[in-house]
Design an enzyme around this catalytic site. Structure first.
Site, mmCIF file in Angstrom:
data_model
loop_
_atom_site.group_PDB
_atom_site.id
_atom_site.type_symbol
_atom_site.label_atom_id
_atom_site.label_comp_id
_atom_site.label_asym_id
_atom_site.label_seq_id
_atom_site.Cartn_x
_atom_site.Cartn_y
_atom_site.Cartn_z
ATOM 1 N N ARG A 148 0.867 -1.179 0.000
ATOM 2 C CA ARG A 148 0.000 0.000 0.000
ATOM 3 C C ARG A 148 0.905 1.231 0.000
ATOM 4 O O ARG A 148 2.044 1.178 0.479
ATOM 5 C CB ARG A 148 -0.897 0.032 1.239
ATOM 6 N N LYS A 172 -2.260 -1.813 7.994
ATOM 7 C CA LYS A 172 -3.419 -1.233 8.676
ATOM 8 C C LYS A 172 -3.473 -1.689 10.130
ATOM 9 O O LYS A 172 -3.187 -2.838 10.429
ATOM 10 C CB LYS A 172 -4.708 -1.639 7.958
ATOM 11 N N HIS A 244 -1.960 2.114 -5.963
ATOM 12 C CA HIS A 244 -2.692 0.869 -5.715
ATOM 13 C C HIS A 244 -2.748 -0.015 -6.962
ATOM 14 O O HIS A 244 -2.924 -1.234 -6.846
ATOM 15 C CB HIS A 244 -4.106 1.187 -5.235
ATOM 16 N N ARG A 247 -0.138 -2.569 -6.715
ATOM 17 C CA ARG A 247 -0.510 -3.606 -5.737
ATOM 18 C C ARG A 247 -1.468 -4.614 -6.375
ATOM 19 O O ARG A 247 -1.321 -5.824 -6.209
ATOM 20 C CB ARG A 247 -1.148 -2.926 -4.522
ATOM 21 N N HIS A 270 -4.252 -8.893 3.910
ATOM 22 C CA HIS A 270 -5.701 -8.892 4.034
ATOM 23 C C HIS A 270 -6.110 -9.727 5.244
ATOM 24 O O HIS A 270 -5.657 -10.858 5.401
ATOM 25 C CB HIS A 270 -6.353 -9.501 2.785
ATOM 26 N N TYR A 279 -9.517 -10.984 -6.707
ATOM 27 C CA TYR A 279 -8.576 -11.208 -7.817
ATOM 28 C C TYR A 279 -8.939 -12.442 -8.632
ATOM 29 O O TYR A 279 -8.476 -12.595 -9.761
ATOM 30 C CB TYR A 279 -7.144 -11.311 -7.276
#
Length: 298
Positions: A148, A172, A244, A247, A270, A279
């Site tokens: 990110r 995150k 992004h 990514r 994630h 994806y």
């Protein structure tokens, strides 16, 4: 109690109790401030403890006139969390958002770049300029590790474990993970660190930061966006490319070349495999080839 006081307490709760990132907390605050402005503009004098479902619905109706479904969904989610916090702290007994549903939105497939486009973009970087090797290392790291933009700008020299073939990334909620890094990407980071980065006058506060601006400070997210935008225009690539995008391309290319979805999930950071599963929908032709190659009935 006043809105500003409870909003400040809510932000502290999000940071300390839930461990959310600074950017996520800022977004939550902005959504609540939109409601506060709506009340002020319409001379509605209701505190967070007294506001009711009817007033909230009026606000959502006004928001729907100017924002798309995705933005509306985010605001509704943020407000639900805020009022749930007030219930948690015994300020309220009910959540006025309880019966308000977010608009249905389709799952947006991420934009990706072909390897040829990425190489074309990198080829436009002028390595004779002071920022040349830095910008090349930035693109190679975004694509080579699937970071990110916030993880890229926060990357430290002390996070680089090149001998072991990993980098440590803070994602995150300040959660850390280790991501494999190829010799190829290592090479471009080292070219920058041992070359152009040494020429920058370092500010002690950022001495451990990998990517610096010409004044020796950590690059901002906005600056990364600007670098990529300029390179995209120079390469005459017509797609709307952001940090992004690299990514997404990292994850898509791994999947297309046979990588395990669980491994991609861990590298992307994630929390849920369902986030990574998006994806699976990017290249249906690839899935057809997998079926044809591996299923015993084909």
């Amino acid at each position: 109690m006043k809105w500003q006081h409870l909003l400040k307490d809510f932000q502290i709760y999000l940071k300390i109790e839930r461990g959310l990132s600074e950017n996520t907390i800022i977004n939550y605050a902005h959504d609540i401030e939109k409601l506060m402005r709506f009340l002020e503009d319409n001379d509605i004098n209701l505190s967070p403890l007294a506001i009711d479902e009817t007033t909230i619905q009026q606000f959502i109706y006004e928001v729907a006139k100017i924002l798309n479904a995705r933005s509306q969904t985010r605001i509704i989610s943020g407000l639900k969390s805020f009022f749930n916090y007030l219930i948690f702290e015994d300020y309220r007994k009910d959540n006025p958002m309880e019966l308000i549903e977010a608009p249905k939105i389709g799952r947006k497939l991420p934009d990706t770049l072909a390897l040829e486009d990425i190489e074309k973009l990198i080829a436009t970087i002028d390595l004779s300029k002071a920022e040349g090797h830095r910008n090349k290392a930035i693109i190679e790291t975004l694509y080579g590790c699937g970071l990110r933009v916030s993880e890229l700008v926060g990357l430290k020299l002390s996070d680089l474990f090149f001998d072991e073939g990993f980098i440590r990334v803070t994602g995150k909620g300040d959660k850390q993970r280790f991501i494999p890094i190829s010799k190829f990407t290592q090479k471009h980071i080292n070219l920058y660190i041992k070359g152009d980065r040494i020429k920058v006058k370092h500010i002690p506060e950022f001495s451990d930061t990998v990517f610096l601006n010409r004044r020796g400070k950590q690059l901002t997210r906005v600056m990364i966006f600007t670098i990529i935008k300029r390179l995209t225009e120079k390469a005459e690539i017509k797609k709307n490319i952001s940090p992004h995008t690299f990514r997404h391309s990292f994850a898509t290319h791994l999947l297309e070349n046979g990588a395990d979805l669980r491994a991609i999930q861990l590298m992307l950071g994630h929390e849920s495999i369902t986030t990574t599963e998006i994806y699976m929908h990017v290249d249906r032709s690839h899935l057809a080839k997998v079926m044809e190659k591996y299923h015993p009935r084909t």
